[in-house]
Design a protein around this motif. Structure first.
Motif, PDB file in Angstrom:
ATOM      1  N   ALA A  86      10.012 -15.592 -15.085  1.00 59.12           N
ATOM      2  CA  ALA A  86      11.167 -16.055 -15.574  1.00 59.12           C
ATOM      3  C   ALA A  86      12.285 -14.669 -16.191  1.00 59.12           C
ATOM      4  O   ALA A  86      12.034 -13.459 -16.356  1.00 59.12           O
ATOM      5  CB  ALA A  86      10.188 -16.340 -16.983  1.00 59.12           C
ATOM      6  N   ALA A  87      13.283 -15.820 -16.570  1.00 59.16           N
ATOM      7  CA  ALA A  87      14.717 -14.577 -16.414  1.00 59.16           C
ATOM      8  C   ALA A  87      14.539 -14.140 -18.359  1.00 59.16           C
ATOM      9  O   ALA A  87      14.724 -12.837 -17.839  1.00 59.16           O
ATOM     10  CB  ALA A  87      16.032 -15.715 -16.369  1.00 59.16           C
ATOM     11  N   TYR A  88      13.917 -14.461 -18.913  1.00 61.87           N
ATOM     12  CA  TYR A  88      13.386 -13.885 -20.246  1.00 61.87           C
ATOM     13  C   TYR A  88      13.403 -12.933 -20.025  1.00 61.87           C
ATOM     14  O   TYR A  88      13.204 -11.863 -21.405  1.00 61.87           O
ATOM     15  CB  TYR A  88      13.659 -15.233 -21.266  1.00 61.87           C
ATOM     16  CG  TYR A  88      12.317 -15.563 -20.937  1.00 61.87           C
ATOM     17  CD1 TYR A  88      10.600 -14.828 -21.542  1.00 61.87           C
ATOM     18  CD2 TYR A  88      12.167 -17.042 -20.480  1.00 61.87           C
ATOM     19  CE1 TYR A  88       9.859 -15.101 -21.159  1.00 61.87           C
ATOM     20  CE2 TYR A  88      11.484 -17.296 -20.747  1.00 61.87           C
ATOM     21  CZ  TYR A  88       9.966 -16.862 -21.077  1.00 61.87           C
ATOM     22  OH  TYR A  88       8.534 -17.756 -20.324  1.00 61.87           O
ATOM     23  N   LEU A  89      12.338 -12.492 -18.738  1.00 61.62           N
ATOM     24  CA  LEU A  89      11.176 -11.234 -19.319  1.00 61.62           C
ATOM     25  C   LEU A  89      12.555 -10.072 -18.999  1.00 61.62           C
ATOM     26  O   LEU A  89      11.845  -8.748 -19.088  1.00 61.62           O
ATOM     27  CB  LEU A  89      10.080 -12.054 -18.131  1.00 61.62           C
ATOM     28  CG  LEU A  89       9.051 -12.806 -18.464  1.00 61.62           C
ATOM     29  CD1 LEU A  89       8.124 -12.493 -17.854  1.00 61.62           C
ATOM     30  CD2 LEU A  89       8.579 -12.067 -19.966  1.00 61.62           C
ATOM     31  N   GLY A  90      13.037 -10.376 -18.441  1.00 56.44           N
ATOM     32  CA  GLY A  90      13.796  -9.139 -18.026  1.00 56.44           C
ATOM     33  C   GLY A  90      15.196  -8.857 -18.993  1.00 56.44           C
ATOM     34  O   GLY A  90      16.058  -7.543 -19.029  1.00 56.44           O
ATOM     35  N   LEU A  91      15.192  -9.865 -19.996  1.00 49.68           N
ATOM     36  CA  LEU A  91      15.638  -8.834 -21.705  1.00 49.68           C
ATOM     37  C   LEU A  91      14.959  -8.147 -22.497  1.00 49.68           C
ATOM     38  O   LEU A  91      13.911  -8.470 -22.084  1.00 49.68           O
ATOM     39  CB  LEU A  91      16.260 -10.305 -22.628  1.00 49.68           C
ATOM     40  CG  LEU A  91      17.145 -11.006 -21.334  1.00 49.68           C
ATOM     41  CD1 LEU A  91      17.667 -12.314 -22.689  1.00 49.68           C
ATOM     42  CD2 LEU A  91      18.521 -10.294 -21.483  1.00 49.68           C
ATOM     43  N   SER A  92      15.455  -7.209 -23.350  1.00 49.82           N
ATOM     44  CA  SER A  92      14.438  -6.192 -24.198  1.00 49.82           C
ATOM     45  C   SER A  92      14.406  -7.252 -25.414  1.00 49.82           C
ATOM     46  O   SER A  92      14.793  -8.466 -25.169  1.00 49.82           O
ATOM     47  CB  SER A  92      15.123  -5.577 -24.104  1.00 49.82           C
ATOM     48  OG  SER A  92      16.328  -5.532 -25.568  1.00 49.82           O
ATOM     49  N   ALA A  93      12.692  -7.121 -26.020  1.00 53.16           N
ATOM     50  CA  ALA A  93      12.378  -8.068 -26.982  1.00 53.16           C
ATOM     51  C   ALA A  93      13.667  -7.817 -28.256  1.00 53.16           C
ATOM     52  O   ALA A  93      14.063  -8.675 -28.361  1.00 53.16           O
ATOM     53  CB  ALA A  93      11.975  -7.262 -27.541  1.00 53.16           C
ATOM     54  N   GLY A  94      14.242  -6.407 -28.432  1.00 52.74           N
ATOM     55  CA  GLY A  94      15.197  -7.149 -29.006  1.00 52.74           C
ATOM     56  C   GLY A  94      16.486  -7.140 -29.020  1.00 52.74           C
ATOM     57  O   GLY A  94      16.888  -7.896 -29.803  1.00 52.74           O
ATOM     58  N   GLU A  95      17.257  -7.846 -27.624  1.00 54.93           N
ATOM     59  CA  GLU A  95      18.315  -8.865 -27.102  1.00 54.93           C
ATOM     60  C   GLU A  95      18.104  -9.634 -27.538  1.00 54.93           C
ATOM     61  O   GLU A  95      18.794 -10.397 -28.021  1.00 54.93           O
ATOM     62  CB  GLU A  95      18.418  -8.446 -25.573  1.00 54.93           C
ATOM     63  CG  GLU A  95      19.726  -9.349 -24.989  1.00 54.93           C
ATOM     64  CD  GLU A  95      21.093  -9.333 -25.725  1.00 54.93           C
ATOM     65  OE1 GLU A  95      21.970  -9.940 -25.789  1.00 54.93           O
ATOM     66  OE2 GLU A  95      21.364  -8.411 -27.420  1.00 54.93           O
ATOM     67  N   LEU A  96      17.124 -10.351 -26.776  1.00 57.82           N
ATOM     68  CA  LEU A  96      16.405 -11.531 -26.506  1.00 57.82           C
ATOM     69  C   LEU A  96      16.340 -11.798 -28.897  1.00 57.82           C
ATOM     70  O   LEU A  96      16.619 -13.710 -29.600  1.00 57.82           O
ATOM     71  CB  LEU A  96      14.679 -11.734 -26.624  1.00 57.82           C
ATOM     72  CG  LEU A  96      14.399 -13.989 -26.701  1.00 57.82           C
ATOM     73  CD1 LEU A  96      16.023 -13.798 -26.226  1.00 57.82           C
ATOM     74  CD2 LEU A  96      13.173 -13.313 -26.164  1.00 57.82           C
TER      75      LEU A  96
END
Length: 314
Positions: A11-21
């Motif tokens: 999934a694309a969101y796994l490439g975002l940091s937890a802080g960014e999400l």
């Protein structure tokens, strides 16, 4: 044996940091206090439970959630698409086949799902082996799905996200979804302002929808399908072919071919039937089923324009 759904794509969101999400979710939820998160631009305080065009306050209303085996082959696969139908809508399509969900729910009759409940639904669908999480009619609840997604990811969600939309989306919302959504699936209904005013009750739909779809395509590109037949990432454009409106279908197909390119995956849907408020003479021009010859003509138009990545459903 087929691979497990969770192993079939990252999934694309796994490439975002937890802080960014989390940052995006906080920013989106705060924006509900002066809601301008779709082209209606209502400006009401949804954090206080108020609502306007979308009839949705602080929390998203969920009408149903299940493993949907009736979506496109590349989404349903062999275990189904994890579909979450949200209640209410920011359009008022007179022919809506889900009018009981989009327009029939009485505002305030349902308080909606908390972020924890929505996250739990996504995780439950993943446990059932679906191939993706498919948000249906999410245009008016982007902040709510983002805050729930934060919790779902913390709980182990890894499935790709399908954003299944009417295309009546605002760029502000789409910016929060950049790098979150894997597959955008807009339904481009019409490019006629007159038809939009009469049948969708939104005269600005053509400009809003085409602008939104361009941005979706910029984010994810053409649809990529893996060796297992499952969609990985990209844009899938739907268009419901309407009776007697092949000229409008041609205009849409020409726009897709010119603006998005011949690599665009297009589903020409032929399952139109009179529904919603159609009947009784007010919308006599669409008060019949689509003829098989009309769908065949639409497919021929698409091919003549170089659009070869086609689905065509009856």
């Amino acid at each position: 044996m087929k691979p497990a759904a969770a192993e079939s794509a990252r999934a694309a969101y796994l490439g975002l940091s937890a802080g960014e999400l989390r940052r995006r979710a906080r920013e989106a939820v705060a924006a509900l206090a002066d809601c301008r998160l779709c082209p209606r631009d209502c400006g009401v305080d949804r954090l206080a439970g108020k609502w306007s065009a979308c009839k949705t306050g602080r929390h998203a209303v969920i009408s149903s959630a299940f493993a949907h085996r009736g979506e496109e082959d590349c989404l349903r696969g062999w275990m189904g698409s994890g579909t979450i139908f949200f209640g209410h809508c920011n359009l008022r399509c007179v022919f809506c086949q889900n009018a009981d969900i989009s327009q029939g729910i009485r505002p305030g009759a349902e308080s909606g799902a908390t972020p924890e409940q929505l996250a739990g639904i996504m995780l439950d669908l993943q446990d059932r082996g679906v191939h993706n999480i498919n948000w249906v009619t999410p245009e008016h609840v982007v902040p709510q799905v983002l805050e729930a997604l934060v919790l779902a990811v913390e709980g182990g969600l890894t499935l790709p996200i399908v954003y299944n939309t009417s295309a009546y989306d605002a760029h502000r919302s789409l910016a929060w979804l950049d790098g979150v959504v894997d597959i955008y699936m807009p339904d481009l209904k019409t490019l006629s302002s007159e038809t939009s005013r009469r049948l969708l009750k939104a005269g600005d739909y053509p400009s809003a929808a085409t602008s939104a779809i361009r941005e979706m395509h910029r984010q994810v590109g053409d649809l990529v399908i893996g060796d297992d037949g499952l969609a990985r990432r990209g844009l899938l454009v739907r268009h419901l072919v309407m009776p007697g409106k092949l000229d409008e279908t041609r205009a849409i197909l020409e726009w897709i071919a010119t603006e998005l390119g011949p690599g665009t995956y297009v589903n020409l849907m032929g399952q139109y039937r009179p529904a919603g408020k159609v009947g009784g003479g007010d919308y006599a021009e669409i008060d019949r089923r689509l003829a098989g010859s009309e769908l065949l003509s639409a497919v021929a138009m698409a091919r003549d324009l170089g659009l070869m990545r086609l689905d065509a459903w009856r």
